[in-house]
Scaffold this motif. Structure first.
Motif, mmCIF file in Angstrom:
data_model
loop_
_atom_site.group_PDB
_atom_site.id
_atom_site.type_symbol
_atom_site.label_atom_id
_atom_site.label_comp_id
_atom_site.label_asym_id
_atom_site.label_seq_id
_atom_site.Cartn_x
_atom_site.Cartn_y
_atom_site.Cartn_z
ATOM 1 N N ILE A 198 0.844 -1.199 0.000
ATOM 2 C CA ILE A 198 0.000 0.000 0.000
ATOM 3 C C ILE A 198 0.878 1.246 0.000
ATOM 4 C CG2 ILE A 198 -1.589 1.385 1.394
ATOM 5 C CD1 ILE A 198 -2.933 -1.247 2.242
ATOM 6 N N VAL A 199 1.857 1.285 0.885
ATOM 7 C CA VAL A 199 2.736 2.451 1.005
ATOM 8 C C VAL A 199 3.523 2.672 -0.285
ATOM 9 C CG1 VAL A 199 4.759 3.359 2.222
ATOM 10 C CG2 VAL A 199 2.888 2.313 3.522
ATOM 11 N N GLU A 200 3.982 1.587 -0.899
ATOM 12 C CA GLU A 200 4.784 1.698 -2.121
ATOM 13 C C GLU A 200 3.930 1.750 -3.387
ATOM 14 O OE1 GLU A 200 7.368 -1.719 -1.816
ATOM 15 O OE2 GLU A 200 8.520 -0.826 -0.176
ATOM 16 N N ASP A 201 2.615 1.645 -3.242
ATOM 17 C CA ASP A 201 1.677 1.634 -4.362
ATOM 18 C C ASP A 201 1.997 0.531 -5.367
ATOM 19 O OD1 ASP A 201 -0.647 2.496 -5.606
ATOM 20 O OD2 ASP A 201 0.403 3.957 -6.853
ATOM 21 N N THR A 202 2.239 -0.672 -4.824
ATOM 22 C CA THR A 202 2.522 -1.834 -5.661
ATOM 23 C C THR A 202 1.536 -2.966 -5.347
ATOM 24 O OG1 THR A 202 4.131 -2.682 -4.050
ATOM 25 C CG2 THR A 202 4.984 -1.310 -5.866
ATOM 26 N N CYS A 203 0.309 -2.596 -5.019
ATOM 27 C CA CYS A 203 -0.710 -3.560 -4.589
ATOM 28 C C CYS A 203 -1.101 -4.524 -5.704
ATOM 29 C CB CYS A 203 -1.981 -2.836 -4.163
ATOM 30 S SG CYS A 203 -1.780 -1.601 -2.901
ATOM 31 N N ASN A 204 -1.488 -5.743 -5.296
ATOM 32 C CA ASN A 204 -2.084 -6.669 -6.244
ATOM 33 C C ASN A 204 -3.458 -6.121 -6.622
ATOM 34 O OD1 ASN A 204 -4.288 -7.817 -4.583
ATOM 35 N ND2 ASN A 204 -2.648 -8.765 -3.395
ATOM 36 N N PRO A 205 -4.066 -6.595 -7.696
ATOM 37 C CA PRO A 205 -5.323 -5.998 -8.170
ATOM 38 C C PRO A 205 -6.451 -5.963 -7.128
ATOM 39 C CG PRO A 205 -4.420 -7.426 -9.843
ATOM 40 C CD PRO A 205 -3.574 -7.617 -8.610
ATOM 41 N N ASP A 206 -6.616 -7.014 -6.330
ATOM 42 C CA ASP A 206 -7.704 -7.036 -5.355
ATOM 43 C C ASP A 206 -7.467 -6.033 -4.227
ATOM 44 O OD1 ASP A 206 -8.877 -9.007 -6.885
ATOM 45 O OD2 ASP A 206 -8.183 -10.656 -5.604
ATOM 46 N N LEU A 207 -6.244 -5.957 -3.738
ATOM 47 C CA LEU A 207 -5.916 -4.989 -2.697
ATOM 48 C C LEU A 207 -6.041 -3.570 -3.249
ATOM 49 C CD1 LEU A 207 -4.970 -4.356 0.168
ATOM 50 C CD2 LEU A 207 -2.611 -4.760 -0.580
ATOM 51 N N HIS A 208 -5.595 -3.379 -4.471
ATOM 52 C CA HIS A 208 -5.712 -2.084 -5.142
ATOM 53 C C HIS A 208 -7.183 -1.674 -5.220
ATOM 54 C CE1 HIS A 208 -5.774 0.716 -8.595
ATOM 55 N NE2 HIS A 208 -4.586 1.065 -8.146
ATOM 56 N N PHE A 209 -8.043 -2.606 -5.593
ATOM 57 C CA PHE A 209 -9.482 -2.320 -5.667
ATOM 58 C C PHE A 209 -10.017 -1.901 -4.299
ATOM 59 C CE2 PHE A 209 -13.833 -3.663 -4.969
ATOM 60 C CZ PHE A 209 -14.487 -2.969 -5.975
ATOM 61 N N CYS A 210 -9.677 -2.660 -3.259
ATOM 62 C CA CYS A 210 -10.173 -2.355 -1.910
ATOM 63 C C CYS A 210 -9.713 -0.980 -1.439
ATOM 64 C CB CYS A 210 -9.718 -3.433 -0.916
ATOM 65 S SG CYS A 210 -10.510 -5.035 -1.178
ATOM 66 N N LEU A 211 -8.520 -0.576 -1.815
ATOM 67 C CA LEU A 211 -7.988 0.728 -1.430
ATOM 68 C C LEU A 211 -8.627 1.865 -2.229
ATOM 69 C CD1 LEU A 211 -5.938 2.526 0.104
ATOM 70 C CD2 LEU A 211 -4.272 1.951 -1.677
ATOM 71 N N TYR A 212 -8.603 1.756 -3.541
ATOM 72 C CA TYR A 212 -9.024 2.878 -4.374
ATOM 73 C C TYR A 212 -10.539 3.005 -4.501
ATOM 74 C CZ TYR A 212 -4.222 3.949 -5.121
ATOM 75 O OH TYR A 212 -2.915 4.308 -4.889
ATOM 76 N N ALA A 213 -11.284 1.943 -4.217
ATOM 77 C CA ALA A 213 -12.747 2.055 -4.217
ATOM 78 C C ALA A 213 -13.217 2.993 -3.114
ATOM 79 C CB ALA A 213 -13.383 0.674 -4.053
ATOM 80 N N LEU A 214 -12.410 3.160 -2.072
ATOM 81 C CA LEU A 214 -12.771 4.063 -0.972
ATOM 82 C C LEU A 214 -12.890 5.519 -1.415
ATOM 83 C CD1 LEU A 214 -10.731 2.716 2.057
ATOM 84 C CD2 LEU A 214 -13.213 2.881 1.869
ATOM 85 N N GLU A 215 -12.246 5.876 -2.510
ATOM 86 C CA GLU A 215 -12.301 7.257 -2.979
ATOM 87 C C GLU A 215 -13.720 7.689 -3.319
ATOM 88 O OE1 GLU A 215 -9.359 7.776 -6.046
ATOM 89 O OE2 GLU A 215 -7.726 7.428 -4.641
ATOM 90 N N ASN A 216 -14.595 6.726 -3.614
ATOM 91 C CA ASN A 216 -15.983 7.042 -3.947
ATOM 92 C C ASN A 216 -16.875 7.128 -2.712
ATOM 93 O OD1 ASN A 216 -15.509 7.101 -6.746
ATOM 94 N ND2 ASN A 216 -15.559 4.877 -6.804
ATOM 95 N N TYR A 217 -16.320 6.880 -1.549
ATOM 96 C CA TYR A 217 -17.095 6.876 -0.298
ATOM 97 C C TYR A 217 -16.444 7.858 0.672
ATOM 98 C CZ TYR A 217 -19.002 2.824 -2.557
ATOM 99 O OH TYR A 217 -19.594 2.000 -3.476
ATOM 100 N N ILE A 218 -16.683 9.136 0.410
ATOM 101 C CA ILE A 218 -15.959 10.197 1.109
ATOM 102 C C ILE A 218 -16.218 10.191 2.616
ATOM 103 C CG2 ILE A 218 -17.639 12.045 0.767
ATOM 104 C CD1 ILE A 218 -15.012 13.717 0.005
ATOM 105 N N HIS A 219 -17.442 9.900 3.044
ATOM 106 C CA HIS A 219 -17.721 9.876 4.481
ATOM 107 C C HIS A 219 -16.980 8.737 5.165
ATOM 108 C CE1 HIS A 219 -21.305 12.263 3.175
ATOM 109 N NE2 HIS A 219 -20.793 13.023 4.116
ATOM 110 N N LEU A 220 -17.014 7.568 4.559
ATOM 111 C CA LEU A 220 -16.288 6.420 5.114
ATOM 112 C C LEU A 220 -14.800 6.721 5.163
ATOM 113 C CD1 LEU A 220 -15.852 3.529 6.078
ATOM 114 C CD2 LEU A 220 -16.079 2.776 3.689
ATOM 115 N N ARG A 221 -14.283 7.259 4.085
ATOM 116 C CA ARG A 221 -12.859 7.600 4.031
ATOM 117 C C ARG A 221 -12.490 8.607 5.118
ATOM 118 N NH1 ARG A 221 -10.266 10.488 -0.509
ATOM 119 N NH2 ARG A 221 -8.105 10.188 -0.002
ATOM 120 N N ALA A 222 -13.353 9.588 5.315
ATOM 121 C CA ALA A 222 -13.118 10.593 6.354
ATOM 122 C C ALA A 222 -13.108 9.949 7.734
ATOM 123 C CB ALA A 222 -14.183 11.681 6.287
#
Length: 127
Positions: free
Chosen positions: A30-54
């Motif tokens: 995560i820190v190095e931005d070298t995630c596998n596709p599933d981990l990448h999805f779990c991380l970047y999908a949060l961008e669409n959920y601003i309250h949860l992310r906050a």
């Protein structure tokens, strides 16, 4: 935030306890931005959920939440494969499950600290 909101299920707690080296590897990815596709999805999908992310940022739990989501995602994939779906179908169905979880948690009421972080995230997204 409650344990279920943090995705601290028996499954995630058990996996974390049994595989600390894998958790460390995923944290590093995560820190190095070298995630596998599933981990990448779990991380970047949060961008669409601003309250949860906050909420996660305010409680300093973003990466742990993403790792828990990744474990839950793998559990869903396994269930779908066991039920006869192809690997590709299982990934897509697990993605939908994670998005539904994010959407449900995103509706939780915000604390004052969460609201401040939400305002910051709103400003960042508009720049």
């Amino acid at each position: 935030m409650k344990n279920e909101t943090l995705l601290l299920t028996e499954s995630t707690l058990s996996f974390r306890k049994e595989h600390p080296e894998m958790i460390q590897l995923w944290e590093r990815q995560i820190v190095e931005d070298t995630c596998n596709p599933d981990l990448h999805f779990c991380l970047y999908a949060l961008e669409n959920y601003i309250h949860l992310r906050a909420q996660l940022i305010a409680s300093d739990y973003l990466y742990d939440f993403v790792l828990n989501a990744h474990i839950v995602h793998a559990d869903w994939q396994s269930i779908y494969v066991q039920n006869g779906h192809t690997d590709a179908e299982a990934v897509e169905l697990a993605n939908q499950e994670i998005l539904q979880i994010y959407a449900a948690i995103n509706k939780n009421p915000l604390s004052e600290k969460d609201k401040v972080v939400t305002e910051i995230l709103d400003k960042e997204s508009k720049q």
